[in-house]
Design an enzyme around this catalytic site. Structure first.
Site, mmCIF file in Angstrom:
data_model
loop_
_atom_site.group_PDB
_atom_site.id
_atom_site.type_symbol
_atom_site.label_atom_id
_atom_site.label_comp_id
_atom_site.label_asym_id
_atom_site.label_seq_id
_atom_site.Cartn_x
_atom_site.Cartn_y
_atom_site.Cartn_z
ATOM 1 N N ARG A 1 0.827 -1.216 0.000
ATOM 2 C CA ARG A 1 0.000 0.000 0.000
ATOM 3 C C ARG A 1 0.860 1.264 0.000
ATOM 4 N NH1 ARG A 1 -4.435 -1.925 4.420
ATOM 5 N NH2 ARG A 1 -5.400 -3.569 3.186
ATOM 6 N N ARG B 1 -7.438 10.998 -5.880
ATOM 7 C CA ARG B 1 -8.610 10.291 -5.382
ATOM 8 C C ARG B 1 -9.862 11.161 -5.477
ATOM 9 N NH1 ARG B 1 -9.951 9.389 0.585
ATOM 10 N NH2 ARG B 1 -11.248 7.527 0.653
ATOM 11 N N ASP C 1 -6.621 -3.798 -7.619
ATOM 12 C CA ASP C 1 -7.292 -4.371 -6.460
ATOM 13 C C ASP C 1 -7.502 -5.862 -6.680
ATOM 14 O OD1 ASP C 1 -8.834 -3.403 -3.868
ATOM 15 O OD2 ASP C 1 -10.064 -4.961 -4.798
ATOM 16 N N ARG D 1 -3.458 6.424 0.571
ATOM 17 C CA ARG D 1 -4.052 7.648 1.095
ATOM 18 C C ARG D 1 -3.125 8.457 1.992
ATOM 19 N NH1 ARG D 1 -9.439 5.434 3.636
ATOM 20 N NH2 ARG D 1 -8.242 3.504 3.657
ATOM 21 N N TYR E 1 -14.464 -12.580 -0.029
ATOM 22 C CA TYR E 1 -15.273 -11.420 -0.397
ATOM 23 C C TYR E 1 -16.419 -11.798 -1.329
ATOM 24 C CZ TYR E 1 -11.585 -8.602 1.679
ATOM 25 O OH TYR E 1 -10.694 -8.046 2.569
#
Length: 358
Positions: free
Chosen positions: A30, A43, A79, A34, A165
């Site tokens: 990562r 973003r 992703d 962010r 998921y």
């Protein structure tokens, strides 16, 4: 890629091929995220899936930490849920909730997935990899000190983690519905796992053909399984994926991340055929390296919270991990991803700390 064809500047690629370097090469899970102000600015302009599927944006996001920190590895901005989405499963990323999918709970749900869609839907991702390979290996157009020094990494989620998921329909701490299906409806669950194993192997091969120099298989929820289920749903499919990749791209190196696998990490390393095992924060490198086959490298495994804290505590932990990997093919990384609230200057301090040669 044989050793003699590895550019000497690509320290990460050399380590993935078994070379013990000092100081070790580094990148962070990562690292495009962010915590970077330039990431947050991008973003604000597009939603998550648009960013993943737009080569201009995904290329820029992948390169941001390379420009800022000169990381040894650039991992594709994408992703793990792109693959089920490409097969037709509904997917939405909701602020504050994470991914929301149309849950797979029956044979009818499973039958709606179409692997024939993958090539067309993921074409923009492969285009991003092609662009990145040119940017990283070409003239100094990206503003890094050493063009041609950064290894390009592709990735996917491993079948069990992606299945979590797909079956649950959202994130979870326990993924109890998924694990219950594995026990109570083994035929259905095995069909889903077989589909994911085949499509994951093919997708990773396509990433390699598009430009990825190495690939990583993220099994973030492997540690939820019992030993018998771990062997069936983590080790076995990972072995099949590795074998499929090696059959077509024998020189491409593969990193496996069986997060929270505990003592089973040694069996994972022996049985899957991965070249490097990424360790989570709870693993002791000195102990684990004695358990692994000599030819298997290690990656990791600084606590991301220590980077959030910064200062002497972070430096102490980082240097201890660096020292624990000395003499072994070791890629310095975190035990999980950079936390969004991490100060940029802490990451810069970490990079400087690891690259000290003393």
């Amino acid at each position: 890629m044989t050793d003699e064809h590895i550019p000497s500047a690509k320290r990460l690629l050399r380590t993935l091929n078994g070379e013990a370097l000092w100081p070790p090469p580094m990148w962070l899970m990562r690292q495009a995220g962010r915590f970077l102000p330039e990431f947050r600015a991008m973003r604000a302009k597009a939603d998550f899936l648009t960013r993943c599927m737009t080569p201009d944006i995904a290329t820029e996001l992948t390169l941001q930490p390379i420009k800022r920190f000169g990381m040894d590895g650039a991992i594709l901005f994408s992703d793990i849920l792109i693959l089920p989405w490409a097969m037709g499963q509904s997917l939405e990323f909701v602020e504050g909730k994470g991914p929301i999918l149309g849950a797979i709970r029956s044979e009818q749900d499973l039958a709606k997935l179409d692997p024939a869609r993958i090539a067309e839907i993921t074409a923009p991702v492969l285009e991003t990899l092609t662009r990145l390979r040119k940017e990283l290996n070409g003239p100094d157009k990206i503003g890094v000190a050493q063009p041609g020094a950064t290894t390009l990494l592709g990735f996917t989620g491993a079948p069990f983690t992606v299945a979590c998921y797909m079956v649950e329909g959202h994130g979870s701490r326990e993924f109890a519905v998924t694990r219950q299906m594995a026990y109570a409806e083994p035929v259905l669950f095995d069909r889903l796992m077989d589909l994911l194993t085949r499509t994951t192997a093919e997708y990773l091969c396509k990433q390699i053909e598009a430009g990825a120099e190495a690939v990583m298989l993220f099994d973030s929820w492997a540690g939820l399984l019992s030993p018998s289920e771990f062997r069936k749903h983590v080790i076995a499919p990972s072995r099949q994926i590795v074998q499929a990749i090696k059959a077509r791209h024998p020189s491409t190196r593969i990193i496996g991340f069986p997060r929270l696998s505990g003592v089973l990490v040694a069996e994972y390393a022996r049985e899957t055929g991965v070249d490097v095992v990424a360790l989570d924060t709870g693993a002791d490198i000195e102990i684990v390296r004695s358990m692994l086959p000599e030819h298997v490298g290690i990656q990791g495994n600084l606590d991301p919270v220590s980077v959030l804290a910064g200062g002497d505590a972070m430096k102490r932990e980082a240097l201890a991990i660096r020292e624990a990997g000395r003499g072994r093919a070791h890629v310095f990384n975190l035990g999980h991803g950079v936390l969004p609230q991490t100060p940029v200057e802490h990451v810069a301090e970490l990079v400087n700390t690891i690259r000290e040669t003393a």
